[in-house]
Scaffold this motif. Structure first.
Motif, PDB file in Angstrom:
ATOM      1  N   ASP A   1       0.815  -1.211   0.000  1.00 54.63           N
ATOM      2  CA  ASP A   1       0.000   0.000   0.000  1.00 54.63           C
ATOM      3  C   ASP A   1       0.851   1.265   0.000  1.00 54.63           C
ATOM      4  O   ASP A   1       0.342   2.356   0.285  1.00 54.63           O
TER       5      ASP A   1
ATOM      6  N   PRO B   1      -0.837   6.485   0.887  1.00 54.83           N
ATOM      7  CA  PRO B   1      -2.182   7.023   0.645  1.00 54.83           C
ATOM      8  C   PRO B   1      -3.116   6.750   1.824  1.00 54.83           C
ATOM      9  O   PRO B   1      -3.147   5.637   2.368  1.00 54.83           O
ATOM     10  N   GLU B   2      -3.859   7.768   2.203  1.00 55.13           N
ATOM     11  CA  GLU B   2      -4.870   7.615   3.251  1.00 55.13           C
ATOM     12  C   GLU B   2      -6.263   7.466   2.658  1.00 55.13           C
ATOM     13  O   GLU B   2      -7.194   7.080   3.356  1.00 55.13           O
TER      14      GLU B   2
ATOM     15  N   LEU C   1      -8.040   6.561  -1.456  1.00 57.99           N
ATOM     16  CA  LEU C   1      -7.820   6.304  -2.880  1.00 57.99           C
ATOM     17  C   LEU C   1      -9.099   6.583  -3.652  1.00 57.99           C
ATOM     18  O   LEU C   1     -10.197   6.259  -3.200  1.00 57.99           O
TER      19      LEU C   1
ATOM     20  N   ALA D   1      -4.630   9.713  -5.039  1.00 56.91           N
ATOM     21  CA  ALA D   1      -4.676   9.809  -3.574  1.00 56.91           C
ATOM     22  C   ALA D   1      -4.737  11.276  -3.195  1.00 56.91           C
ATOM     23  O   ALA D   1      -3.700  11.942  -3.103  1.00 56.91           O
TER      24      ALA D   1
ATOM     25  N   ALA E   1      -2.570  11.920   1.601  1.00 50.63           N
ATOM     26  CA  ALA E   1      -1.559  10.904   1.881  1.00 50.63           C
ATOM     27  C   ALA E   1      -0.566  11.459   2.891  1.00 50.63           C
ATOM     28  O   ALA E   1      -0.479  12.672   3.109  1.00 50.63           O
TER      29      ALA E   1
ATOM     30  N   GLY F   1     -11.947   9.222  -0.062  1.00 50.84           N
ATOM     31  CA  GLY F   1     -11.408   9.428  -1.393  1.00 50.84           C
ATOM     32  C   GLY F   1     -12.448   9.633  -2.472  1.00 50.84           C
ATOM     33  O   GLY F   1     -12.099   9.927  -3.622  1.00 50.84           O
TER      34      GLY F   1
END
Length: 301
Positions: free
Chosen positions: A90, A119-120, A122, A141, A144, A214
């Motif tokens: 990830d 990435p927090e 997507l 992303a 992130a 996201g």
């Protein structure tokens, strides 16, 4: 990728303490390459590079173009010369081994280290920037975290980051005269604004808000906020709730584009935004094309 086409992956970030900034762009079919333009753009992969820009203390800037033989790629890996970008689970890991280029200075300093983007959120959706979908933008992303560990220069920091991807089937100047782009992190999610003028004279403008998951949602465009022109007289425009924004730092100031760090306001929040303004008519001018090789060398073989 068709002849004349391009693909790039873009990362920007600001350190938690606000002292450092960063952009990294992996180009296949480098849209700003004078060599690609002169070649007739028949072979995009023969004009690839990793552009690395470190802002703040011990700033560096590197953009060495490389030939097709120096490029390898698969679903999770992209190598351009001695540098590489790869998905490791990830995490997007960028290994940098480049040299900077300074005008009127033949000595090139190493630019090397490792950058990891976490990435927090997507986003699976991509968006066409023109009716024919010749130019497509995908915010991968919007939010992130980033870890920067450089050995040359010796700087290490963490911060918040943003990751996107652009691709196209024709040269950028065939589609656009100008564009202005900005992104800002919010307490939850992020907002991205895109606007400009296409090559046929039509205008486009949109704003997307990305939630904490996201997912993108179109929102009303905030009022226009005019910014002072760059030192190269590039017109800069952004959006802000109150129609006012302030340039905190100009990261890049070139004859055809400017990249800036702004203090602005979105969705009722005071934010720090990254903003770009691009003038493709300036880029295509003979004078700029003459100047570019001094800033962007090409390594053969």
């Amino acid at each position: 990728m068709p002849p004349g086409g391009y693909s790039w992956w873009y990362v920007d970030a600001i350190s938690d303490d606000g002292a450092h900034g960063l952009t990294i762009i992996a180009f296949l079919g480098s849209v700003f390459s004078p060599y690609y333009k002169r070649s007739g753009r028949s072979d995009p992969l023969n004009h690839s590079c990793l552009n690395v820009a470190l802002y703040g203390p011990q700033a560096r800037w590197a953009m060495t173009e490389r030939t097709r033989g120096a490029v390898s790629r698969d679903e999770h890996n992209l190598a351009i010369g001695p540098s590489a970008v790869r998905w490791d689970g990830d995490v997007l890991e960028i290994t940098i081994e480049e040299r900077d280029k300074r005008l009127f200075n033949p000595f090139q300093r190493r630019v090397c280290g490792t950058v990891r983007v976490y990435p927090e959120a997507l986003n699976p959706a991509a968006f066409a920037l023109d009716p024919a979908a010749n130019h497509v933008w995908h915010c991968l992303a919007p939010v992130a975290r980033i870890e920067v560990e450089m050995t040359s220069p010796a700087v290490s920091w963490q911060g918040r980051a943003y990751l996107d991807h652009n691709r196209g089937r024709e040269p950028l100047e065939a589609g656009f005269r100008t564009w202005h782009w900005s992104r800002a992190h919010l307490k939850e999610g992020a907002v991205v604004c895109y606007e400009g003028e296409r090559s046929d004279g039509s205008l486009f403008a949109s704003a997307l808000r990305f939630g904490a998951d996201g997912a993108p949602e179109p929102v009303d465009l905030p009022p226009v906020a005019q910014l002072p022109r760059s030192a190269w007289r590039i017109a800069r425009v952004t959006r802000s709730d109150i129609g006012v924004a302030r340039v905190r730092r100009t990261w890049e100031d070139t004859p055809f584009y400017a990249r800036s760090e702004l203090a602005s306001r979105f969705a009722g929040e005071e934010v720090v935004a990254v903003q770009e303004s691009l003038d493709m008519q300036r880029f295509a001018s003979p004078l700029v094309q003459f100047m570019l090789p001094y800033r962007m060398p090409r390594k053969r073989g």
